[in-house]
Write an enzyme that holds these catalytic residues in place. Structure first.
Site, short mmCIF file in Angstrom:
data_model
loop_
_atom_site.label_atom_id
_atom_site.label_comp_id
_atom_site.label_asym_id
_atom_site.label_seq_id
_atom_site.Cartn_x
_atom_site.Cartn_y
_atom_site.Cartn_z
N GLN A 255 0.83 -1.20 0.00
CA GLN A 255 0.00 0.00 0.00
C GLN A 255 0.86 1.25 0.00
O GLN A 255 0.59 2.21 -0.72
CB GLN A 255 -0.90 -0.01 1.24
CG GLN A 255 -1.95 1.07 1.22
CD GLN A 255 -2.84 0.95 0.01
OE1 GLN A 255 -3.45 -0.08 -0.21
NE2 GLN A 255 -2.90 1.97 -0.83
N HIS A 258 2.13 3.00 -3.21
CA HIS A 258 1.22 3.69 -4.14
C HIS A 258 1.52 5.17 -4.27
O HIS A 258 1.52 5.72 -5.37
CB HIS A 258 -0.24 3.53 -3.69
CG HIS A 258 -0.93 2.37 -4.33
ND1 HIS A 258 -1.11 2.27 -5.68
CD2 HIS A 258 -1.50 1.27 -3.81
CE1 HIS A 258 -1.75 1.15 -5.97
NE2 HIS A 258 -2.00 0.52 -4.85
N GLU A 322 -10.55 1.48 3.27
CA GLU A 322 -10.80 1.03 1.89
C GLU A 322 -10.50 -0.47 1.79
O GLU A 322 -11.33 -1.25 1.35
CB GLU A 322 -9.89 1.82 0.93
CG GLU A 322 -10.04 1.41 -0.52
CD GLU A 322 -8.93 2.00 -1.40
OE1 GLU A 322 -7.91 2.47 -0.85
OE2 GLU A 322 -9.09 1.97 -2.63
N HIS A 323 -9.28 -0.87 2.19
CA HIS A 323 -8.90 -2.28 2.22
C HIS A 323 -8.70 -2.69 3.67
O HIS A 323 -8.03 -1.99 4.43
CB HIS A 323 -7.58 -2.51 1.48
CG HIS A 323 -7.60 -2.06 0.06
ND1 HIS A 323 -7.06 -0.85 -0.34
CD2 HIS A 323 -8.08 -2.65 -1.06
CE1 HIS A 323 -7.22 -0.72 -1.66
NE2 HIS A 323 -7.83 -1.80 -2.12
N ASP A 356 -6.49 -6.58 -5.82
CA ASP A 356 -6.11 -5.44 -6.67
C ASP A 356 -6.09 -5.85 -8.14
O ASP A 356 -6.30 -5.03 -9.03
CB ASP A 356 -4.70 -4.95 -6.31
CG ASP A 356 -4.68 -4.20 -4.98
OD1 ASP A 356 -5.75 -3.78 -4.53
OD2 ASP A 356 -3.58 -4.04 -4.41
N HIS A 415 -53.73 15.65 -6.67
CA HIS A 415 -53.37 14.24 -6.51
C HIS A 415 -54.62 13.42 -6.18
O HIS A 415 -54.83 12.34 -6.71
CB HIS A 415 -52.35 14.09 -5.37
CG HIS A 415 -50.96 14.51 -5.76
ND1 HIS A 415 -50.64 15.80 -6.10
CD2 HIS A 415 -49.80 13.80 -5.87
CE1 HIS A 415 -49.34 15.87 -6.40
NE2 HIS A 415 -48.81 14.67 -6.27
#
Lengths: 430, 430
Positions: A255, A258, A322-323, A356, A415
């Site tokens: 990670q 990245h 996220e992960h 991934d 209505h």
């Protein structure tokens, strides 16, 4: 890595805080790009290609022969790997298809819900150092399964005017026919507004730099749907003493490489495994080509030791990663208590990298705590649900008076009339 | 109603254009309200209640005894109608529950997807002339079915500090315990940021005036999810010569009475039914309490006559109406070709009002052409999907090399290492 032991609950919000995405300062620059594309279309795109991609294009569309030559030149083992990944991703997303469920809520009142593909979708794939052909699969496969009639892919050209062959191979494999050499905020503008060469779309997917993110944010305010709000990628790992510390370290680093703003968090009940993992991180990071980036990300990363499993799980749910890798003996039991996460990886032999690339799940996931309310990309991201209803004469006789009563109480007499006029006709018939 | 016969395809985008929501000018005013609530919390809310709702509150929370007295005082037939509607809405939304589908994409590679409730949701119900208790059902019921642990309802108080009893009855019926007397942009601020009295939430639902819409737009940029972008309500009716023109007119008017900016469109292959419907509209509108509003909306409304059914359907799909009434003999066949719409009503005895209140479908729907990419509110709007995966040692032996190859080609060596380090251990074991 900053280490914290048994943080008080009051300190959790600060620990769960991600770095703020500072995009406001881009507002003027990106709005200018969007407006120029809106106004001058292809001419503006040609100018931006020259300015940003350093290439003088004559045409944006990738030709059949460019695709053929990319397919021909790509390394065979890489092709085979991409094909295997594509097959897994297709299996997982195909299983998400839903049948129409038709129910009668009352006799004569039939209601149902149908999934229909979003007709026109755009996929943005960034260029730069790493050619993200895996994202072509992650977005192109559900688009195809959903049945989108028009799938447009935009990606920036190299300075020689070419597009990375793995991107072209992946796009061809998933059946994307319309690939355009346009990058950055100007690609988002083209997809949102359309130009003579590039058709406009109803929804835009894909990652990008801060210009792309800002452009997606702006066009989403103008009514074009986007996949989800963006933020730096992140992983949170739960490890216990049964976890191999070298695996934990490798996952943290995958990670961290990245970007300098990647978020990396390790939580545990065991100080031992945290210490071991850190030693391993220090050893392994030196072996990475992107070690400078990874070291930068590690500076703002965090390890937290808890003395109580339920507190640990509460913290994970508050962080909403996220992960989430659960590398513990009781990973299944912990998984059952996960309320907020994008994608979860269970056990010692399920690294994030698997998801991934190739296990089948989608890698486009909510970051920045958005997992509290957002899901990752799925087949449904490329569809919308339309509700239908059909009421019989008998059905309206039963349901009608209910509607009349409620409409009257909401003071919407028009209505009410739309019911009364029908009931009157039905009563005069019988 | 402006009438157009066989418009050329080039003119469709202009015909499908809705009035632009001009919200930019509100930016400063709404940001000021948001900032004051963020900074001063309850104190700011008390000031705004005095300023906008003309009431001096001491507490925001609706008490148990206020709810009990509302339940006691409400007209019994109205209670029964609300209960019937609630039961239908519950049936339709309960049918949307999904089982977890677990698949093996490869031997040893198990992937699945689980729906989990969004933990904390906020529901905004506007005050003003019409007390929208029906929206309490439409949002509160799926929130309960999803299993949201915290459901917060905000609605503005009257100048005597009370809340409409039908709103309180509906909220009580669907099990909402936390009801606060806060309205406007300040209610959105309280739900987004939290105050001492009002907890913050992960997602905000519900309609409102332009201040509320602007506030939702701003907080959605800050990471709080919202139900969908807003715009004026709209109906498009397809009618043929078998349609009762008085029904068509009543349906057009039930939309037109919503607001001066309501969008009302009638399309047909038959000029006869259009002419008849218009005559009926002119007659019926005079009978409405909200006739001034309806007449204003009718000024910018549209009837379009086509000479070809496939063109008519293409136009409807390009318009992407929030509500679509198909009042024709072949309504089922036309329904099959609907690609873009929020909710569809089939046949002569299925007025939009049925779905607005009580048939079971949701009435919170995408307006302004957003139906091209957005769905109406459903059970899923209150949930997110989390993906899970678990890979066995054997599974990683098969999948691992695929991931290594792809990660290498994307130049992410840390990703590759997280696989290699595991495969190495597995190989040393065997």
């Amino acid at each position: 890595m900053k280490q914290i032991v048994n943080p008080s609950k009051e300190s959790w919000p600060a620990l769960c805080q991600r770095p703020q995405l500072e995009l406001e300062f881009l507002d003027g620059a990106v709005k200018n790009i969007l407006n120029r594309v809106k106004k001058s279309g292809d001419a503006a795109l040609l100018e931006f290609a020259l300015q940003f991609d350093k290439v003088k294009l004559t045409d944006f569309k990738v030709t059949e022969s460019e695709i053929k030559s990319a397919v021909a030149q790509l390394d065979a083992p890489l092709k085979a790997a991409i094909q295997t990944a594509a097959s897994n991703i297709e299996k997982f997303h195909a299983a998400q298809k839903r049948e129409v469920i038709k129910i009668e809520t009352m006799p004569g009142v039939a209601c149902w819900r149908k999934s229909v593909a979003i007709q026109k979708v755009g996929i943005y794939i960034p260029g730069g150092s790493a050619p993200l052909f895996s994202t072509v699969l992650m977005l192109g496969i559900p688009a195809k399964l959903a049945g989108c009639t028009e799938v447009i892919l935009c990606t920036p050209p190299s300075s020689d005017g070419s597009v990375n062959p793995a991107i072209l191979f992946a796009a061809d494999l998933v059946g994307i026919k319309k690939i355009f050499k346009v990058g950055g905020a100007q690609a988002i503008a083209a997809l949102a507004y359309g130009t003579k060469s590039i058709p406009s779309v109803d929804k835009i997917f894909g990652p990008g730099n801060q210009y792309v993110t800002k452009a997606k944010q702006i066009v989403s305010q103008e009514g074009v749907a986007i996949d989800m709000p963006a933020g730096p990628s992140e992983v949170l790992i739960i490890a216990d003493d049964t976890a191999d510390a070298s695996f934990v370290a490798a996952d943290l680093l995958s990670q961290a490489e990245h970007g300098a703003d990647s978020q990396v968090v390790l939580v545990s009940l065991s100080e031992t495994v945290v210490t071991k993992a850190k030693t391993e991180v220090d050893r392994q990071v030196e072996l990475l080509p992107r070690k400078d980036t990874a070291k930068e990300a590690l500076k703002s990363s965090l390890s937290v030791v808890f003395n109580d499993e339920s507190k640990l799980i509460d913290f994970v749910n508050e962080y909403a990663p996220e992960h989430l890798i659960i590398n513990t003996q009781n990973s299944d039991a912990i998984a059952d208590q996960v309320m907020n996460a994008g994608s979860v990886f269970l056990g010692g032999y399920t690294p994030e990298s698997a998801g991934d690339y190739a296990s089948g799940t989608n890698h486009t996931l909510p970051t920045n705590g958005f997992a509290r309310a957002f899901s990752g990309v799925s087949l449904e991201s490329f569809m919308k649900h339309i509700t239908f209803q059909k009421i019989s004469e008998q059905g309206l006789k039963v349901l009608g008076p209910v509607v009349e009563k409620m409409a009257e109480a909401e003071q919407l007499i028009g209505h009410k009339n739309s019911i009364s006029i029908r009931l009157k006709k039905l009563n005069s018939k019988s």
